[in-house]
Design a protein around this motif. Structure first.
Motif, PDB file in Angstrom:
ATOM      1  N   LEU A  87      33.931  40.191  36.526  1.00  0.00           N
ATOM      2  CA  LEU A  87      35.065  41.048  36.859  1.00  0.00           C
ATOM      3  C   LEU A  87      35.299  42.095  35.780  1.00  0.00           C
ATOM      4  N   HIS A 111      33.100  44.976  36.433  1.00  0.00           N
ATOM      5  CA  HIS A 111      33.576  45.804  37.540  1.00  0.00           C
ATOM      6  C   HIS A 111      34.760  46.671  37.107  1.00  0.00           C
ATOM      7  N   LEU A 112      35.674  46.092  36.345  1.00  0.00           N
ATOM      8  CA  LEU A 112      36.856  46.839  35.902  1.00  0.00           C
ATOM      9  C   LEU A 112      36.472  48.027  35.024  1.00  0.00           C
ATOM     10  N   GLN A 137      34.960  50.860  36.899  1.00  0.00           N
ATOM     11  CA  GLN A 137      35.935  51.637  37.663  1.00  0.00           C
ATOM     12  C   GLN A 137      36.835  52.480  36.771  1.00  0.00           C
ATOM     13  N   HIS A 190      38.884  51.385  34.228  1.00  0.00           N
ATOM     14  CA  HIS A 190      40.097  50.761  33.714  1.00  0.00           C
ATOM     15  C   HIS A 190      39.943  50.441  32.224  1.00  0.00           C
ATOM     16  N   MET A 221      45.027  40.313  35.713  1.00  0.00           N
ATOM     17  CA  MET A 221      44.102  39.557  36.539  1.00  0.00           C
ATOM     18  C   MET A 221      44.003  38.180  35.880  1.00  0.00           C
ATOM     19  N   CYS A 260      34.891  39.727  43.226  1.00  0.00           N
ATOM     20  CA  CYS A 260      35.458  40.740  42.322  1.00  0.00           C
ATOM     21  C   CYS A 260      36.009  41.921  43.103  1.00  0.00           C
ATOM     22  N   LEU A 269      39.954  43.163  43.074  1.00  0.00           N
ATOM     23  CA  LEU A 269      40.339  44.535  42.745  1.00  0.00           C
ATOM     24  C   LEU A 269      41.122  45.180  43.883  1.00  0.00           C
ATOM     25  N   THR A 270      40.701  44.923  45.120  1.00  0.00           N
ATOM     26  CA  THR A 270      41.423  45.495  46.254  1.00  0.00           C
ATOM     27  C   THR A 270      42.788  44.836  46.410  1.00  0.00           C
ATOM     28  N   THR A 272      45.259  46.705  44.281  1.00  0.00           N
ATOM     29  CA  THR A 272      45.682  48.052  44.673  1.00  0.00           C
ATOM     30  C   THR A 272      46.225  48.145  46.093  1.00  0.00           C
TER      31      THR A 272
END
Length: 331
Positions: free
Chosen positions: A16, A19-20, A23, A25, A72, A208, A212-213, A216
């Motif tokens: 994760l 992935h963050l 994106q 973050h 998270m 993951c 994330l979805t 948001t």
């Protein structure tokens, strides 16, 4: 967005974090002093800022939460010596995060990664939904359900969403694929549950994406609907243990193992022996009696209908043979 990540050194947490960062973050990970040095190095190489603390250390936790837009929360133990240890970490750690967040003037949004173990096993042929009454069968499952209750209990002050995955696998998987690979290479394995048992899986990258979805676009927990703000996620294909073993064998270019059915008493006895042996070495067994209580159940299946409808969740890593091969190439 500034994300505070707990459980970042674990299997899902490390993935994760990747992935963050991809994106865009900013990620701060709360890590324990006893965390694996290689895991910490991997996080720092991604650009993750690591703060060494315990979740119960209120001053550090409060400072970290004040700077975060969202949390998270993945920190948990999946194997412990007894029920108290499961609850101390899984429910107690969650209580520390939510209680501290609730005390802030503007609390961050919390996405809590729970487990289908909190819901309990399913009836063969009837996957679990988010509104089914939970009936966990293990100390681990009960501790995760207690953690969910903590999140719900603070939902009037802290915007929060819960995601429940079933068995998670993928690159770095410490449990499922290594166990399957061992059986395939040995040519023989065990089938601990009834022959008709089926299981839902989810690839770590799909999980993951769902987490994330959920941050948001997900609904938040509230008192009006029991299932609101709760999302189960899986790849949508319940599989038998035989099918899962055959996929592992194909990934390894081997013959499927001969599966021996074990009665419940034998599974529990083997787990007790493994647990005692690990305890004598000062460690935790991969198979213990708590995990065995889950293994002997009739089925572990769930639906992702709510996640599909509200999050637009569509799993993309669903070809088990291919994903097992990928896990071999990217351990």
């Amino acid at each position: 967005m500034h994300i505070l990540l707990t459980g970042a050194t674990g299997f899902v947490g490390q993935r994760l974090a990747r992935h963050l960062i991809r994106q865009g973050h900013t990620v701060t990970a709360l890590v324990r002093a006893v965390s694996s040095p290689p895991a910490l190095q991997r996080l720092r190489s991604l650009g993750v800022s690591c703060t060494v603390t315990e979740l119960q250390e209120s001053r550090t936790l409060s400072c970290a939460l004040k700077e975060a837009d969202a949390v998270m929360h993945l920190a948990a133990v999946t194997r412990a010596a007894d029920a108290r240890d499961y609850h101390r970490v899984n429910a107690g750690g969650t209580r520390a995060v939510l209680r501290t967040a609730a005390a802030l003037g503007t609390p961050p949004t919390v996405v809590f990664c729970s487990s289908i173990a909190a819901a309990g096993p399913s009836t063969p042929g009837r996957p679990r939904t988010e509104t089914d009454a939970p009936a966990p069968v293990s100390h681990y499952g009960r501790s995760k359900l207690a953690a969910e209750a903590v999140v719900r209990g603070h939902a009037d002050r802290v915007p929060a969403t819960i995601v429940r995955p079933p068995v998670v696998y993928g690159p770095g998987d410490p449990g499922l694929f290594p166990t399957l690979a061992g059986m395939v290479r040995a040519g023989v394995g065990v089938r601990p549950a009834p022959s008709g048992a089926h299981y839902c899986l989810v690839h770590v990258d799909d999980l993951c994406a769902a987490l994330l979805t959920a941050l948001t676009a997900g609904r938040r927990l509230g008192p009006e609907e029991p299932g609101a703000g709760m999302y189960q996620v899986c790849d949508g294909t319940p599989r038998s243990w035989q099918e899962i073993c055959r996929s592992a064998a194909r990934a390894l270019d081997r013959k499927p193992p001969l599966l021996l059915s074990l009665p419940r008493t034998a599974v529990m006895a083997a787990a007790a022996v493994a647990e005692a042996a690990a305890r004598s070495r000062g460690g935790q067994a991969l198979l213990n009696r708590d995990k065995a209580r889950e293994l002997v159940q009739a089925s572990w299946t769930c639906t992702s209908d709510q996640a599909r409808a509200e999050l637009g969740f569509v799993p993309v890593r669903t070809a088990l043979d291919r994903e097992f091969r990928a896990a071999l190439a990217d351990p």
